[in-house]
Write a protein that holds these residues in place. Structure first.
Motif, short mmCIF file in Angstrom:
data_model
loop_
_atom_site.label_atom_id
_atom_site.label_comp_id
_atom_site.label_asym_id
_atom_site.label_seq_id
_atom_site.Cartn_x
_atom_site.Cartn_y
_atom_site.Cartn_z
N VAL A 100 2.60 1.57 -3.97
CA VAL A 100 1.67 1.36 -2.86
C VAL A 100 2.49 1.15 -1.60
O VAL A 100 3.36 0.27 -1.56
N THR A 101 2.23 1.95 -0.56
CA THR A 101 2.93 1.83 0.71
C THR A 101 1.91 1.63 1.82
O THR A 101 0.78 2.12 1.75
N LEU A 102 2.34 0.91 2.86
CA LEU A 102 1.49 0.62 4.01
C LEU A 102 2.28 0.86 5.29
O LEU A 102 3.39 0.35 5.45
N ALA A 103 1.71 1.62 6.20
CA ALA A 103 2.34 1.90 7.49
C ALA A 103 1.28 1.76 8.58
O ALA A 103 0.12 2.15 8.38
N PRO A 104 1.64 1.19 9.74
CA PRO A 104 2.96 0.62 10.05
C PRO A 104 3.17 -0.72 9.37
O PRO A 104 2.22 -1.39 9.00
N ALA A 105 4.46 -1.10 9.22
CA ALA A 105 4.78 -2.35 8.54
C ALA A 105 4.42 -3.57 9.38
O ALA A 105 4.16 -4.64 8.83
N ALA A 106 4.44 -3.44 10.71
CA ALA A 106 4.10 -4.56 11.60
C ALA A 106 3.01 -4.09 12.57
O ALA A 106 3.25 -3.81 13.74
N PRO A 107 1.76 -3.97 12.09
CA PRO A 107 0.70 -3.44 12.95
C PRO A 107 0.20 -4.48 13.95
O PRO A 107 0.39 -5.68 13.80
N ARG A 108 -0.47 -3.95 14.97
CA ARG A 108 -1.17 -4.80 15.94
C ARG A 108 -2.67 -4.59 15.74
O ARG A 108 -3.10 -3.59 15.18
N LEU A 109 -3.45 -5.56 16.17
CA LEU A 109 -4.90 -5.48 16.03
C LEU A 109 -5.41 -4.23 16.73
O LEU A 109 -5.13 -3.99 17.90
N GLY A 110 -6.17 -3.42 16.00
CA GLY A 110 -6.68 -2.16 16.53
C GLY A 110 -5.94 -0.95 16.01
O GLY A 110 -6.44 0.17 16.12
N ASP A 111 -4.71 -1.13 15.43
CA ASP A 111 -3.97 -0.02 14.88
C ASP A 111 -4.64 0.46 13.59
O ASP A 111 -5.20 -0.33 12.83
N ALA A 112 -4.57 1.77 13.34
CA ALA A 112 -5.05 2.33 12.08
C ALA A 112 -3.97 2.13 11.01
O ALA A 112 -2.81 2.46 11.21
N LEU A 113 -4.34 1.55 9.88
CA LEU A 113 -3.42 1.32 8.77
C LEU A 113 -3.53 2.48 7.79
O LEU A 113 -4.63 2.88 7.40
N VAL A 114 -2.41 3.02 7.38
CA VAL A 114 -2.36 4.11 6.41
C VAL A 114 -1.82 3.55 5.10
O VAL A 114 -0.64 3.19 5.01
N LEU A 115 -2.68 3.46 4.09
CA LEU A 115 -2.32 2.96 2.77
C LEU A 115 -2.26 4.14 1.80
O LEU A 115 -3.20 4.94 1.72
N THR A 116 -1.15 4.26 1.08
CA THR A 116 -0.95 5.37 0.16
C THR A 116 -0.66 4.84 -1.23
O THR A 116 0.23 4.00 -1.40
N LEU A 117 -1.41 5.31 -2.20
CA LEU A 117 -1.19 4.99 -3.62
C LEU A 117 -0.69 6.25 -4.31
O LEU A 117 -1.38 7.27 -4.33
N VAL A 118 0.52 6.20 -4.87
CA VAL A 118 1.11 7.32 -5.58
C VAL A 118 1.34 6.90 -7.03
O VAL A 118 2.02 5.91 -7.30
N VAL A 119 0.76 7.66 -7.97
CA VAL A 119 0.86 7.36 -9.40
C VAL A 119 1.55 8.54 -10.09
O VAL A 119 1.14 9.69 -9.92
N THR A 120 2.59 8.27 -10.84
CA THR A 120 3.29 9.28 -11.64
C THR A 120 3.09 8.96 -13.10
O THR A 120 3.17 7.80 -13.51
N ALA A 121 2.82 9.99 -13.91
CA ALA A 121 2.59 9.81 -15.34
C ALA A 121 3.33 10.88 -16.12
O ALA A 121 3.50 12.02 -15.65
N LYS A 122 3.77 10.54 -17.32
CA LYS A 122 4.48 11.47 -18.19
C LYS A 122 3.51 12.51 -18.73
O LYS A 122 2.29 12.31 -18.75
N PRO A 123 4.03 13.65 -19.21
CA PRO A 123 3.14 14.64 -19.84
C PRO A 123 2.42 14.05 -21.04
O PRO A 123 2.99 13.28 -21.81
N GLY A 124 1.15 14.40 -21.21
CA GLY A 124 0.36 13.88 -22.31
C GLY A 124 -0.33 12.57 -22.00
O GLY A 124 -0.91 11.96 -22.90
N VAL A 125 -0.28 12.11 -20.75
CA VAL A 125 -0.93 10.85 -20.35
C VAL A 125 -2.01 11.18 -19.32
O VAL A 125 -1.74 11.77 -18.28
N ALA A 126 -3.27 10.84 -19.67
CA ALA A 126 -4.40 11.06 -18.77
C ALA A 126 -4.58 9.85 -17.87
O ALA A 126 -4.56 8.71 -18.35
#
Length: 356
Positions: free
Chosen positions: A55-81
């Motif tokens: 889970v990543t969040l940018a910007p790291a030091a936001p100010r009130l009114g800034d748009a926050l971009v949150l990204t969730l990246v999930v990696t899984a091995k073959p054969g895993v749903a």
């Protein structure tokens, strides 16, 4: 005299060349300076067996009114749903402005990502809540697959104020003078107006309560109508084949879950099936028969989504019939409750036919 002038001109030209050379060298050194590195976003990583989530969040030091971009990246091995978190209207205290999912297949498995654009509620210390990822490990053919869940760590950060640090507000008005205490003669002169004000406020309160009740009835009716319309469209498309069963059952279970969320004012898009059933079971309008019917229905849908079970046409038709039965019976139970309340003397606004 001429020799002195020529010598002086030569000295001036030599000094000019040295200044030009120094300026060029300074500009070259300035051009070789590396630009400032961009701010590194906040990140947390969680692993559980064959699945890892970042889970990543940018910007790291936001100010009130800034748009926050949150990204969730999930990696899984073959054969895993993997089942990613469901999309909702909010993430904790943050309103979701934009949402973008993505899925990529690699040689090492699959990479799934969800990108949220969030709206900051206030300045000060904030945190991103834990996100839930469900997965089913089917790599071992001898072992019975079981649905597991991975919870990401919370992401804490600070939202800075839009005011410069240490600067006080200068637009605040000064405090008003203290209010005068009510005197006996004033009350004696104005008590009729006080009584009238109380009567008016009581009438307004009754009107607001009636309006809220009608709004709730309209919302329930709209939830039932939307769910039945989606079921009709799904039925007109025909029963699914073995290859399309997964998507068909995902849509069927989503119709019932969204109906329950809207019909019973339940906001739980990120809950698992067990947690969703426990939350829905707290509603006094769901009888024990309805809870058992809902539990068996969602278990059938999960079996197709996660266990790769291929149902026949009779089973699919049965699941569709159960969904319709659940919607109609819960709508009928609400109509019976409204009729009981009407007999007790509390007026109910009539609903459209078939509303739940």
């Amino acid at each position: 005299m001429r020799a002195v002038l020529v010598l002086g001109l030569a000295v001036v030209l030599a000094s000019c060349r040295q200044e030009d050379s120094g300026s060029a060298q300074h500009e070259g050194d300035a051009g070789n300076e590396s630009p400032a590195s961009e701010e590194t976003p906040l990140a947390v990583e969680t692993k559980d067996g064959p699945v890892s989530a970042t889970v990543t969040l940018a910007p790291a030091a936001p100010r009130l009114g800034d748009a926050l971009v949150l990204t969730l990246v999930v990696t899984a091995k073959p054969g895993v749903a993997v089942e990613m978190p469901a999309f909702g209207e909010a993430l904790g205290r943050f309103a979701i402005v934009d949402f973008t999912p993505r899925e990529d297949a690699t040689d090492d498995g699959v990479v799934l990502s969800q990108r949220y654009t969030l709206q900051t509620p206030a300045s000060g210390r904030q945190r991103i809540p834990r996100l839930r990822v469900e997965f089913l490990d089917e790599r071992d053919a001898d072992a019975e697959p079981k649905v597991k869940e991975l919870l990401t760590d919370e992401l804490a950060f600070v939202v800075a104020s839009v005011l410069p640090e240490g600067e006080a507000l200068t637009e605040l008005r000064s405090a008003r003078a203290p209010l005068e205490e009510l005197q006996g003669p004033w009350l004696q002169r104005n008590w009729p107006w006080l009584v009238l004000g109380v009567v008016v406020l009581a009438g307004l309160g009754s009107g607001v309560v009636a309006w809220l009740r009608r709004a709730e009835e309209r919302a329930r009716s709209t939830a039932f109508d939307r769910a039945m319309a989606r079921l009709d469209r799904l039925e007109r498309r025909g029963l699914p084949s073995a290859d399309a069963a997964d998507a068909w059952y995902v849509e069927l279970s989503d119709i019932v879950r969204r109906y329950i969320e809207e019909r019973f004012a339940l906001r739980a898009p990120e809950l698992t099936t067990e947690e969703f059933l426990a939350e829905a079971g707290r509603s006094p309008e769901l009888t024990a028969t309805h809870r058992e019917l809902l539990s068996a229905f969602l278990a059938t849908c999960d079996r197709v989504k996660f266990a790769r079970y291929s149902p026949g046409e009779d089973e699919s038709q049965g699941a569709l019939d159960v969904a319709k039965r659940f919607l109609n019976e819960t709508a009928a139970s609400h109509d019976r409750a409204a009729e009981t309340e009407r007999r007790d003397g509390d007026p109910i606004v009539p609903q459209a036919a078939g509303a739940g």
